[in-house]
Design a protein around this motif. Sequence first.
Motif: not given
Length: 659
Positions: A355-356, A405-406, A648-654
């Motif tokens: 993730l970037l 990836n995100k 937002v980051h949790i959504s991206a990680y998930t």
Amino acid sequence: MQSAANFPRIWNPSPIGSSSKVQLVNLKQHRKAHALHCLRSEGHEEKLENSSQDKLGVSSVVKEDKHKDIWNLFREAQQNILYLNKQRLAAVEELEKLKNEKVELLERLNQLEAESQIVIKKDKSSLLWELLLRVDSMVLNGLIGTEEASSMRQLVREHQANISEFPLDVLQQGDAQVLAELRQLPNRGKRNGLHVIHICTEMDPLVSVGPLASYITGLSCALQGKGYLVEVILPKYSTLDLDEVEGLREIEADAYSYFNGQLYANRIWNGVVSGVGVTFIQPLYYSSMFSRDKVYGYPDDVDRFAYFSRASLDYIAKSGKQPDVLHIHNWQTAIVGPLFWDVFVNQGLEGTRILLYGLKLCLVPPERLELCGLDPASLHRADRLQDNTNPQMVNILKGGIVYSNKVVIMSSAPSKSIPGLEPTLAVHKEKLFFAPYGLDNSKWDPSIDVYLPQNYSAENLLGKSTCKVELQRQLGLEENGSATIVGCIFSEISGVDLESLKSIIRSRKKNDVQFVIMIMNEDQMIINEMERTQDEIEGGNLKVVTGSNEVVSHLIYAGSDIMVCLNFFQDPLLQVPLKALKYGTVPIELNPQTGYVGTHEQEATTANFINSLFGRMSLDQALDLMKDGRLWKLKIVEAMEKDLCCDVHISAYTSIKSL
């Protein structure tokens, strides 16, 4: 013979005459002495009489004083006896009260136990429907909107198989408590969360140059609070504040990493900062890379951070770590993306994703990629690292976007883009997540804010009332705790519609609404205009503050009930809407952008959250909402508890783990 006539005559007094004279003299002397004796005797007697009278008077005074003292002591003793009797009676009453409370408490405990036994006997179907009906109640009382209610019902149905794990005691509590527990359902049974490693160049309070430092620390702490395992890898700068590291220790074995065709030894240090595990990489051969006065700004910055990025991946692979997510930041570590997929993915990291977070560009000649082991020929292509505007160069941040990836873009601007990378972002739009700039929680948190007279939190809002009164006192407003304070803080006044601002102020001339406007601008014409408006408002219910005063600005956020913002997209650095939410103050727009629509279905911006929670309210609508004290409190508590950046980051990680 002499004649008798020639001799002098001698007077010879007779004996009788002489005796009479002596007696006369003695008598006079005696009388005189007697008179003196009498006078002296009379004076002495008077003195004796006076002395006796004085002694008698002193004795009477002493007796009278002693009598008074005894009487005072008697009265004090009486008062003490009465006081002790009252205390004894009060103690008896208190004891009786405690006994009654104990009986009531035991009865209540028995009642709760009986109720809990009834709940335990409920089957899964009953629990499912009870939760679904509670969702209906939440919609009706305004706790959640219809869209969230639909999602919540779907969530309950999806968890029907393990619905019995829902805490039964929570069902006996209010809707707010049930809602909070329902929102935890996706994490039920996943208390360990994901394993995230940040590879970055700053972390507060160790080394801070820009917003990245507080972003790393704040996000890491927030994620760990939600059950994630988070660690950070940093260069070991010579300027690090190592006093902030708990348990700092050096790992005995050297870790080797590839650079410029060879392997070089690195010394590895680790410790804990703000509850987060931190690893420091110290080059031995290239020791000067991070032994400098500044973090950035050197001609060899690309080489320095390429070395660090490669060394971080070599360390992770060698240590056997298998993180779920490698979170890389800006161009300095964006090169981790292509390095991971071209070199490291098959070194035990098959389950890891990238993730970037990035904003700034960095263009370098393609051959510089060879330093860390990449192949320039395969990467210098339009669909990979080749820069969109300068084809002779490679763009490291572009490579991070292509190979991640995100991608999370931190921005409050409606364009939601990075200049120069628009074509790349369009191609990879499915990767994108947008988040507001995160706040520095060490500075902007009402529970620890050093500028507030009393701290407060979502769990205990009492301190907010104290802040309101203190704001009124400092600015000379009427100290009225029931008055509504409307705050306004503008840094760039050029975009302000002054007529609209003055209009809403003049429309609320009632004593129960007070306005506080801070103008952080040196435009004297604007300042004069607002000060004239201040003079027009009767009752002194408008105060204009000019210049930048940190104490007053914090107090305005904490003491205000409503915050008027230019709009929710302008002024991303000041972050007025986000700070208002954090301090339990409802933001409304002065100039709403009615036509704005989010650019991505996953987008979770400050504006979208505010609109979903409060709607696009005007000032009058906000004042009307305040009349429903219970609903108002529920909404501001939800706003204070919301961490948009973290969510937002949790959504991206998930979403990464589902790839």
